[in-house]
Design a protein around this motif. Structure first.
Motif, mmCIF file in Angstrom:
data_model
loop_
_atom_site.group_PDB
_atom_site.id
_atom_site.type_symbol
_atom_site.label_atom_id
_atom_site.label_comp_id
_atom_site.label_asym_id
_atom_site.label_seq_id
_atom_site.Cartn_x
_atom_site.Cartn_y
_atom_site.Cartn_z
ATOM 1 N N ARG A 222 0.830 -1.207 0.000
ATOM 2 C CA ARG A 222 0.000 0.000 0.000
ATOM 3 C C ARG A 222 0.865 1.258 0.000
ATOM 4 O O ARG A 222 0.622 2.191 -0.782
ATOM 5 C CB ARG A 222 -0.913 0.016 1.225
ATOM 6 C CG ARG A 222 -1.751 1.296 1.321
ATOM 7 C CD ARG A 222 -2.490 1.419 2.633
ATOM 8 N NE ARG A 222 -3.499 0.386 2.802
ATOM 9 C CZ ARG A 222 -3.395 -0.655 3.614
ATOM 10 N NH1 ARG A 222 -2.286 -0.800 4.359
ATOM 11 N NH2 ARG A 222 -4.349 -1.545 3.716
ATOM 12 N N ALA A 223 1.872 1.299 0.859
ATOM 13 C CA ALA A 223 2.693 2.500 0.980
ATOM 14 C C ALA A 223 3.412 2.816 -0.324
ATOM 15 O O ALA A 223 3.462 3.976 -0.761
ATOM 16 C CB ALA A 223 3.702 2.325 2.117
ATOM 17 N N VAL A 224 3.974 1.800 -0.974
ATOM 18 C CA VAL A 224 4.725 2.047 -2.209
ATOM 19 C C VAL A 224 3.788 2.484 -3.332
ATOM 20 O O VAL A 224 4.077 3.418 -4.079
ATOM 21 C CB VAL A 224 5.534 0.803 -2.620
ATOM 22 C CG1 VAL A 224 6.346 1.100 -3.878
ATOM 23 C CG2 VAL A 224 6.465 0.369 -1.495
ATOM 24 N N VAL A 225 2.628 1.824 -3.450
ATOM 25 C CA VAL A 225 1.669 2.203 -4.492
ATOM 26 C C VAL A 225 1.169 3.630 -4.264
ATOM 27 O O VAL A 225 1.093 4.437 -5.205
ATOM 28 C CB VAL A 225 0.484 1.216 -4.534
ATOM 29 C CG1 VAL A 225 -0.628 1.753 -5.436
ATOM 30 C CG2 VAL A 225 0.937 -0.142 -5.041
ATOM 31 N N GLN A 226 0.838 3.959 -3.019
ATOM 32 C CA GLN A 226 0.353 5.314 -2.738
ATOM 33 C C GLN A 226 1.450 6.354 -2.965
ATOM 34 O O GLN A 226 1.178 7.473 -3.412
ATOM 35 C CB GLN A 226 -0.182 5.397 -1.317
ATOM 36 C CG GLN A 226 -1.465 4.614 -1.082
ATOM 37 C CD GLN A 226 -2.676 5.209 -1.779
ATOM 38 O OE1 GLN A 226 -2.819 6.429 -1.876
ATOM 39 N NE2 GLN A 226 -3.558 4.355 -2.280
ATOM 40 N N GLY A 227 2.707 5.984 -2.684
ATOM 41 C CA GLY A 227 3.803 6.886 -2.990
ATOM 42 C C GLY A 227 3.890 7.164 -4.480
ATOM 43 O O GLY A 227 4.081 8.310 -4.915
ATOM 44 N N ALA A 228 3.734 6.104 -5.289
ATOM 45 C CA ALA A 228 3.736 6.289 -6.736
ATOM 46 C C ALA A 228 2.575 7.167 -7.170
ATOM 47 O O ALA A 228 2.727 8.053 -8.025
ATOM 48 C CB ALA A 228 3.673 4.932 -7.435
ATOM 49 N N TYR A 229 1.411 6.951 -6.585
ATOM 50 C CA TYR A 229 0.239 7.745 -6.967
ATOM 51 C C TYR A 229 0.362 9.211 -6.556
ATOM 52 O O TYR A 229 -0.206 10.094 -7.214
ATOM 53 C CB TYR A 229 -1.041 7.113 -6.410
ATOM 54 C CG TYR A 229 -1.737 6.260 -7.439
ATOM 55 C CD1 TYR A 229 -2.848 6.714 -8.122
ATOM 56 C CD2 TYR A 229 -1.245 4.996 -7.755
ATOM 57 C CE1 TYR A 229 -3.475 5.943 -9.084
ATOM 58 C CE2 TYR A 229 -1.847 4.214 -8.717
ATOM 59 C CZ TYR A 229 -2.965 4.686 -9.377
ATOM 60 O OH TYR A 229 -3.555 3.914 -10.355
ATOM 61 N N SER A 230 1.087 9.487 -5.499
ATOM 62 C CA SER A 230 1.337 10.881 -5.148
ATOM 63 C C SER A 230 2.048 11.586 -6.300
ATOM 64 O O SER A 230 1.714 12.723 -6.668
ATOM 65 C CB SER A 230 2.178 10.960 -3.869
ATOM 66 O OG SER A 230 2.444 12.305 -3.517
#
Length: 572
Positions: A222-230
């Motif tokens: 979740r953290a890595v995907v959300q970082g990418a989406y930021s």
């Protein structure tokens, strides 16, 4: 007062992330109990992220490496083959750590994808480390398997300590399918890939803090995907701004990024590699940084995005052959890892075909933090920009963990759904790194101005940032103390126009013969990655200055030798 550009950015982000927008928000509760925003439409895992975007972009170019060109469809198929071989042939199970110790190459990217698809934890080993450092990283996380290219495999083999796990050597001189045969040839039957959830661990990246040996920063899917989406929100915002202003053509070629930064760095991994999946952006690989080759590739591949440490843009700007190459496809010259001097910002804006931009994030935040570009960056070149919306919150803290008011100086904290889960095997360090309200304490000291722009003025942690690479002063000091003639040592950063900082040291020896500067540097080169070895060393005939506690007075020594270094006027 907010700038005109700030207002435009806020309006676009509100449209993207609001009700009815393509990237609406929902709440996510951190372990601290605080709710933070999360992009609801993002895939739950990196595995789902790969599957979705590789299918969407299909036959579009995905990776360009010399003469080899790989499509999104081909890359995904290769990653599936790797994942099945890892499960069926290597026995990788969910949560097993799989190390990657390689230079940038198509195999690196496919092994990263395949590891995650197999349920493994992609453990990104620093490719600049020497053998002993690589061994320590492998041992620290208890890796079950390591993939290494020939130079890194050789370093591990010569370090005098054998890892307990298997090390598979990947020949990067071969085309992708051939290079991966040591992996795919081990496939057994039709292996079933495991189901992975957003809370499962995805990555471990190593970060140098003030405590010596690098720590493994762990992040969930979740953290890595959300970082990418930021970063995807930022990319869509910039695209909208450029479309409105007429600076981005509707018939533009496929987006392309020059992979100047090592993939084991969080900048290389998240905003450069992972965001490329979503944008359908081809990744143009470089085996190592070279300004001339960079300009050749920009022209040949019509590179639209240039991201690197400030040194890279500076070398292009000052290259004697720059005017021989067409760099007009580049839409922004983005930098991270270190600040740019204001004079550099001005010259880039005036002499290069695209505006400069700057980002601030850390390994522990999956590169997410603040950003500034275009007129905002030109008006406040000493700032790292505002917190990246809609996911990021930035605050300033005093030494007791209390939040400070706007304008007050203290330690910078970043809170976001993209923050890491903690340091592998270091619960005390993990707890100390996060406030009760879920802010990661960066170790950087700064303040927020009335418009919310962050200004970094110092570092609380005992680290040097050399060309975007963190160097632990304590780690370098420990290596110096391994020499039997060294009595005392103090390591600190020295200012450098190209790299931001370089490593400096002052050493006091025991009585008797002692090595010269070159001999001590060679001694350290066998123990430390090259970027950690002091560029400038001074030998003190007297014991080093002490505080009342009998600790070495690092602040005074650093200030004294910085003045001496400046007076010497010797370029690094």
């Amino acid at each position: 007062m907010k700038s005109v550009l700030d207002v435009r950015i806020e309006n676009i982000v509100a449209e993207l992330s609001g009700d009815g927008g393509p990237l609406p928000l929902v709440g996510f509760t951190l372990p601290s109990g605080v709710e933070v925003p999360m992009i609801a439409t993002a895939p739950p895992t990196l595995n789902a992220y790969f599957a979705h975007y590789c299918a969407e972009h299909g036959d579009a170019e995905f990776i360009v490496d010399g003469t080899e060109r790989i499509s999104f469809r081909e890359g995904y198929a290769a990653a599936i083959d790797v994942a099945k071989a890892l499960v069926g042939g290597f026995g990788i199970q969910p949560g097993d750590r799989v190390g990657i110790a390689m230079r940038n190459a198509p195999s690196w990217i496919i092994l990263y994808m395949g590891t995650l698809m197999a349920g493994g934890v992609a453990t990104l080993l620093n490719g600049w480390w020497q053998g002993g450092e690589l061994y320590d990283g492998i041992a620290d996380v208890g890796a079950k398997l390591v993939f290494a290219d020939a130079p890194r495999a050789k370093r591990i083999g010569l370090c005098g300590r054998a890892p307990t796990c298997e090390v598979v050597t990947i020949d990067l001189t071969l085309p992708l399918a051939e290079a991966l045969k040591p992996v795919t040839s081990r496939a057994v039957g039709e292996a079933t890939l495991p189901a992975i959830g957003p809370d499962d661990l995805a990555t471990i990246l190593f970060t140098s803090g003030s405590t010596g040996q690098s720590k493994g920063a762990c992040s969930s899917h979740r953290a890595v995907v959300q970082g990418a989406y930021s970063y995807i929100v930022t990319a869509l915002t910039v695209l909208q701004l450029g479309t409105e202003d007429g600076t981005i053509r509707a018939d533009r070629p496929q987006h392309a990024i020059l992979m100047t930064v090592p993939l084991f760095h969080v900048t290389g991994e998240v905003p450069m590699m992972l965001v490329s999946f979503a944008l359908g952006r081809k990744m143009v690989l470089m085996p190592k940084w070279d300004a001339l080759q960079a300009m050749q590739l920009i022209e040949r591949e019509q590179v639209t995005n240039f991201t690197g440490v400030p040194l890279m843009t500076w070398e292009i700007l000052n290259h004697p052959d720059r005017h021989h190459y067409d760099l007009s496809s580049v839409q922004s010259f983005f930098a991270g890892g270190a600040p740019r001097p204001p004079e550099h910002v001005r010259r880039i804006n005036e002499e290069l075909p695209a505006a400069p931009a700057l980002g601030y994030g850390l390994t522990e935040t999956n590169a997410v933090g603040c950003g500034s570009f275009s007129t905002n960056y030109l008006e406040k070149p000493n700032s790292t920009g505002r917190a990246t919306k809609p996911l990021v919150d930035v605050a300033i803290f005093d030494d007791g963990g209390g939040m400070l008011a706007q304008g007050r100086t203290g330690e910078i904290g970043i809170r976001t759904v993209a923050n890491f889960s903690g340091y592998w095997g270091r619960p005390e360090a993990s707890e100390a790194a996060v406030t009760r309200d879920g802010y990661f304490l960066t170790g950087d000291v700064g303040y927020l101005d009335p418009e919310g722009y962050l200004f970094i003025i110092d570092r609380k942690k005992d680290i040097i940032i050399r060309g975007g690479e963190n160097v632990s002063c304590q780690e370098v000091e420990a290596a110096i103390y391994e020499h039997p003639m060294v009595a005392e040592a103090c390591v600190f950063g020295l200012p450098d126009e190209r790299l931001g900082e370089i490593v400096g040291a002052v050493v006091h020896f025991h009585p008797g013969d002692h090595p010269g500067e070159d001999a001590l540097r060679a001694f350290l080169g066998d123990r430390l990655a090259a970027f950690k070895v002091p560029v400038r060393m001074w030998f003190s005939p007297n014991p080093l200055l002490k505080l009342g506690t009998e600790k070495i007075d690092k602040v005074s020594l650093r200030n004294t030798y910085r003045q001496i270094f400046a007076a010497e006027g010797v370029p690094a």
